[in-house]
Scaffold this motif. Structure first.
Motif, PDB file in Angstrom:
ATOM      1  N   LEU A 173       0.827  -1.211   0.000  1.00 18.67           N
ATOM      2  CA  LEU A 173       0.000   0.000   0.000  1.00 18.67           C
ATOM      3  C   LEU A 173       0.857   1.255   0.000  1.00 18.67           C
ATOM      4  CD1 LEU A 173      -2.705  -1.157   2.558  1.00 18.67           C
ATOM      5  CD2 LEU A 173      -3.145  -0.522   0.174  1.00 18.67           C
ATOM      6  N   LEU A 174       1.934   1.231   0.790  1.00 22.60           N
ATOM      7  CA  LEU A 174       2.775   2.414   0.892  1.00 22.60           C
ATOM      8  C   LEU A 174       3.692   2.578  -0.311  1.00 22.60           C
ATOM      9  CD1 LEU A 174       3.548   2.357   4.721  1.00 22.60           C
ATOM     10  CD2 LEU A 174       2.018   3.875   3.470  1.00 22.60           C
ATOM     11  N   GLN A 175       3.833   1.518  -1.095  1.00 22.13           N
ATOM     12  CA  GLN A 175       4.523   1.660  -2.370  1.00 22.13           C
ATOM     13  C   GLN A 175       3.610   2.368  -3.376  1.00 22.13           C
ATOM     14  OE1 GLN A 175       7.595   0.879  -3.248  1.00 22.13           O
ATOM     15  NE2 GLN A 175       8.289  -0.254  -1.464  1.00 22.13           N
ATOM     16  N   LYS A 176       2.300   2.115  -3.268  1.00 20.65           N
ATOM     17  CA  LYS A 176       1.330   2.668  -4.212  1.00 20.65           C
ATOM     18  C   LYS A 176       0.888   4.067  -3.822  1.00 20.65           C
ATOM     19  CE  LYS A 176      -1.894   2.626  -7.439  1.00 20.65           C
ATOM     20  NZ  LYS A 176      -1.592   2.674  -8.885  1.00 20.65           N
ATOM     21  N   PHE A 177       0.617   4.269  -2.532  1.00 17.42           N
ATOM     22  CA  PHE A 177       0.108   5.555  -2.052  1.00 17.42           C
ATOM     23  C   PHE A 177       1.198   6.230  -1.212  1.00 17.42           C
ATOM     24  CE2 PHE A 177      -3.424   2.610  -2.552  1.00 17.42           C
ATOM     25  CZ  PHE A 177      -4.229   3.312  -3.438  1.00 17.42           C
ATOM     26  N   SER A 178       1.637   7.399  -1.633  1.00 11.53           N
ATOM     27  CA  SER A 178       2.859   7.999  -1.088  1.00 11.53           C
ATOM     28  C   SER A 178       2.690   8.655   0.274  1.00 11.53           C
ATOM     29  CB  SER A 178       3.410   9.034  -2.082  1.00 11.53           C
ATOM     30  OG  SER A 178       2.471  10.070  -2.294  1.00 11.53           O
ATOM     31  N   SER A 179       1.471   8.677   0.801  1.00  9.37           N
ATOM     32  CA  SER A 179       1.272   9.250   2.134  1.00  9.37           C
ATOM     33  C   SER A 179       0.039   8.616   2.768  1.00  9.37           C
ATOM     34  CB  SER A 179       1.082  10.768   2.057  1.00  9.37           C
ATOM     35  OG  SER A 179      -0.173  11.089   1.471  1.00  9.37           O
ATOM     36  N   LEU A 180      -0.060   8.754   4.084  1.00  9.52           N
ATOM     37  CA  LEU A 180      -1.228   8.238   4.805  1.00  9.52           C
ATOM     38  C   LEU A 180      -2.494   8.957   4.348  1.00  9.52           C
ATOM     39  CD1 LEU A 180      -1.730   6.108   6.965  1.00  9.52           C
ATOM     40  CD2 LEU A 180      -1.539   7.908   8.699  1.00  9.52           C
ATOM     41  N   GLN A 181      -2.372  10.236   3.995  1.00 11.04           N
ATOM     42  CA  GLN A 181      -3.521  10.996   3.519  1.00 11.04           C
ATOM     43  C   GLN A 181      -4.040  10.429   2.193  1.00 11.04           C
ATOM     44  OE1 GLN A 181      -2.780  15.149   2.916  1.00 11.04           O
ATOM     45  NE2 GLN A 181      -4.920  15.655   2.524  1.00 11.04           N
ATOM     46  N   GLN A 182      -3.123  10.127   1.275  1.00 10.64           N
ATOM     47  CA  GLN A 182      -3.539   9.538   0.002  1.00 10.64           C
ATOM     48  C   GLN A 182      -4.208   8.188   0.211  1.00 10.64           C
ATOM     49  OE1 GLN A 182      -0.724   9.223  -3.155  1.00 10.64           O
ATOM     50  NE2 GLN A 182      -0.114  11.378  -3.098  1.00 10.64           N
ATOM     51  N   LEU A 183      -3.652   7.404   1.124  1.00  8.18           N
ATOM     52  CA  LEU A 183      -4.217   6.090   1.399  1.00  8.18           C
ATOM     53  C   LEU A 183      -5.619   6.210   1.988  1.00  8.18           C
ATOM     54  CD1 LEU A 183      -3.950   3.021   1.592  1.00  8.18           C
ATOM     55  CD2 LEU A 183      -2.772   3.329   3.774  1.00  8.18           C
ATOM     56  N   SER A 184      -5.785   7.120   2.928  1.00  8.73           N
ATOM     57  CA  SER A 184      -7.092   7.270   3.572  1.00  8.73           C
ATOM     58  C   SER A 184      -8.152   7.806   2.618  1.00  8.73           C
ATOM     59  CB  SER A 184      -6.977   8.196   4.800  1.00  8.73           C
ATOM     60  OG  SER A 184      -6.602   9.505   4.397  1.00  8.73           O
ATOM     61  N   ASN A 185      -7.733   8.520   1.576  1.00  7.07           N
ATOM     62  CA  ASN A 185      -8.681   9.074   0.602  1.00  7.07           C
ATOM     63  C   ASN A 185      -8.924   8.133  -0.582  1.00  7.07           C
ATOM     64  OD1 ASN A 185      -9.047  11.453   2.041  1.00  7.07           O
ATOM     65  ND2 ASN A 185      -7.330  12.490   1.031  1.00  7.07           N
ATOM     66  N   ALA A 186      -8.219   7.020  -0.632  1.00  8.06           N
ATOM     67  CA  ALA A 186      -8.353   6.098  -1.759  1.00  8.06           C
ATOM     68  C   ALA A 186      -9.708   5.397  -1.731  1.00  8.06           C
ATOM     69  CB  ALA A 186      -7.232   5.070  -1.725  1.00  8.06           C
ATOM     70  N   THR A 187     -10.249   5.138  -2.901  1.00  6.73           N
ATOM     71  CA  THR A 187     -11.510   4.414  -3.015  1.00  6.73           C
ATOM     72  C   THR A 187     -11.240   2.908  -2.986  1.00  6.73           C
ATOM     73  OG1 THR A 187     -11.418   4.306  -5.428  1.00  6.73           O
ATOM     74  CG2 THR A 187     -12.435   6.268  -4.447  1.00  6.73           C
ATOM     75  N   SER A 188     -12.285   2.131  -2.770  1.00  3.96           N
ATOM     76  CA  SER A 188     -12.133   0.670  -2.759  1.00  3.96           C
ATOM     77  C   SER A 188     -11.594   0.159  -4.090  1.00  3.96           C
ATOM     78  CB  SER A 188     -13.481   0.003  -2.456  1.00  3.96           C
ATOM     79  OG  SER A 188     -13.891   0.280  -1.144  1.00  3.96           O
ATOM     80  N   SER A 189     -12.041   0.761  -5.177  1.00  4.88           N
ATOM     81  CA  SER A 189     -11.590   0.316  -6.504  1.00  4.88           C
ATOM     82  C   SER A 189     -10.111   0.623  -6.722  1.00  4.88           C
ATOM     83  CB  SER A 189     -12.429   0.976  -7.597  1.00  4.88           C
ATOM     84  OG  SER A 189     -12.316   2.389  -7.548  1.00  4.88           O
ATOM     85  N   GLU A 190      -9.601   1.684  -6.106  1.00  2.00           N
ATOM     86  CA  GLU A 190      -8.176   2.003  -6.207  1.00  2.00           C
ATOM     87  C   GLU A 190      -7.332   1.079  -5.338  1.00  2.00           C
ATOM     88  OE1 GLU A 190      -8.249   6.814  -7.083  1.00  2.00           O
ATOM     89  OE2 GLU A 190      -8.512   6.099  -5.024  1.00  2.00           O
ATOM     90  N   LEU A 191      -7.907   0.638  -4.228  1.00  2.00           N
ATOM     91  CA  LEU A 191      -7.191  -0.229  -3.302  1.00  2.00           C
ATOM     92  C   LEU A 191      -7.172  -1.692  -3.750  1.00  2.00           C
ATOM     93  CD1 LEU A 191      -8.722   1.232  -0.031  1.00  2.00           C
ATOM     94  CD2 LEU A 191      -6.330   1.439  -0.696  1.00  2.00           C
ATOM     95  N   GLU A 192      -8.227  -2.096  -4.430  1.00  2.00           N
ATOM     96  CA  GLU A 192      -8.409  -3.513  -4.768  1.00  2.00           C
ATOM     97  C   GLU A 192      -7.264  -4.123  -5.561  1.00  2.00           C
ATOM     98  OE1 GLU A 192     -11.675  -6.356  -7.035  1.00  2.00           O
ATOM     99  OE2 GLU A 192     -12.320  -4.442  -6.171  1.00  2.00           O
ATOM    100  N   PRO A 193      -6.698  -3.440  -6.576  1.00  2.00           N
ATOM    101  CA  PRO A 193      -5.585  -4.058  -7.317  1.00  2.00           C
ATOM    102  C   PRO A 193      -4.344  -4.320  -6.462  1.00  2.00           C
ATOM    103  CG  PRO A 193      -6.515  -2.206  -8.541  1.00  2.00           C
ATOM    104  CD  PRO A 193      -7.084  -2.143  -7.165  1.00  2.00           C
ATOM    105  N   VAL A 194      -4.235  -3.619  -5.352  1.00  2.00           N
ATOM    106  CA  VAL A 194      -3.049  -3.751  -4.497  1.00  2.00           C
ATOM    107  C   VAL A 194      -3.208  -4.864  -3.472  1.00  2.00           C
ATOM    108  CG1 VAL A 194      -1.474  -2.517  -2.946  1.00  2.00           C
ATOM    109  CG2 VAL A 194      -2.654  -1.277  -4.770  1.00  2.00           C
ATOM    110  N   VAL A 195      -4.407  -4.944  -2.854  1.00  6.34           N
ATOM    111  CA  VAL A 195      -4.575  -5.868  -1.722  1.00  6.34           C
ATOM    112  C   VAL A 195      -5.732  -6.851  -1.882  1.00  6.34           C
ATOM    113  CG1 VAL A 195      -3.522  -4.298  -0.044  1.00  6.34           C
ATOM    114  CG2 VAL A 195      -5.969  -4.134  -0.505  1.00  6.34           C
ATOM    115  N   GLY A 196      -6.480  -6.745  -2.965  1.00 10.33           N
ATOM    116  CA  GLY A 196      -7.632  -7.622  -3.131  1.00 10.33           C
ATOM    117  C   GLY A 196      -8.913  -6.978  -2.625  1.00 10.33           C
ATOM    118  N   ARG A 197     -10.040  -7.545  -3.049  1.00 11.31           N
ATOM    119  CA  ARG A 197     -11.343  -6.917  -2.774  1.00 11.31           C
ATOM    120  C   ARG A 197     -11.669  -6.836  -1.284  1.00 11.31           C
ATOM    121  NH1 ARG A 197     -16.386  -9.075  -6.108  1.00 11.31           N
ATOM    122  NH2 ARG A 197     -15.047  -8.138  -7.725  1.00 11.31           N
ATOM    123  N   ALA A 198     -11.528  -7.960  -0.560  1.00 13.94           N
ATOM    124  CA  ALA A 198     -11.931  -7.980   0.849  1.00 13.94           C
ATOM    125  C   ALA A 198     -11.122  -6.987   1.678  1.00 13.94           C
ATOM    126  CB  ALA A 198     -11.783  -9.395   1.414  1.00 13.94           C
TER     127      ALA A 198
END
Length: 213
Positions: A173-198
């Protein structure tokens, strides 16, 4: 599941950290590590440890050597795994295994082309691993390609507190999103390719609940 396994096999821990196979959690080796943060992962494949200098290590114990040649098959799988890491083999050279050590060394170095690091036991192995980690921290080759902010252990610790997120997923996640703020603002669809749907749904819900959105 396959994407998560691939991420684990290629995960590089940040400076000051070691990525360890889950089976080592209660070992004297891990307990003897000093000044090193250990992240545990069950999907490292054959390797026992990933180190921040882009090397990995397989541990061959006294028992492995004395028990017969089955450890050789494991070493071959380790070599054939196609890892992008420098592959190290940590071998216990003890009073019992000493008579076999020369043969082990020849097999690892001459036949497999890997590097042997002899140790007297898990305590010395821990010292060796800690030395590599601390050396990597001083040299910090990671800084040339990755923002130091990604490697902040406090940020890493926060991300690991999210339900369903372990050490490897936090690193991904931290390789993909460069800050905690970016990570917290990410949508489920943006997160899914990195860690999976669940896990993506867990992460999105965690930060939305935390921010009251």
């Amino acid at each position: 599941m396959e994407d998560q396994r691939t991420a684990a096999l290629n995960a590089v821990p940040p400076c000051g950290h070691v990525l360890s196979s889950e089976k080592w959690r209660n070992s004297s080796l891990v307990q003897s590590l000093r000044g090193v943060n250990v992240l545990f992962e069950s999907e490292l494949g054959v390797a026992d440890f990933h180190l921040p200098n882009r090397s990995c290590a397989l541990y061959v114990s006294e028992c492995d050597i004395v028990a017969g040649n089955s450890y050789k098959r494991k070493l071959v799988r380790y070599r054939n795994a196609g890892s992008s890491f420098q592959e190290l083999v940590v071998v216990e050279n003890t009073r019992l295994s000493q008579q076999y050590f020369s043969a082990v060394q020849k097999f690892v170095v001459l036949e497999l082309g890997l590097t042997v690091l002899p140790v007297s036991g898990q305590t010395e192995a821990a010292q060796l691993i800690a030395q590599i980690v601390h050396s990597s921290s001083r040299e910090n080759p990671f800084r040339r390609t990755v923002s130091p902010r990604i490697l902040d252990p406090l940020v890493l610790a926060v991300v690991q507190k999210v339900p369903g997120v372990g050490g490897v997923k936090a690193l991904a996640l931290l390789q993909k999103f460069s800050s905690l703020q970016q990570l917290s603002n990410a949508t489920s669809s943006e997160l899914e390719p990195v860690v999976g749907r669940a896990a993506a749904q867990h992460i999105h819900s965690f930060f939305n609940r935390s921010t009251g959105q």
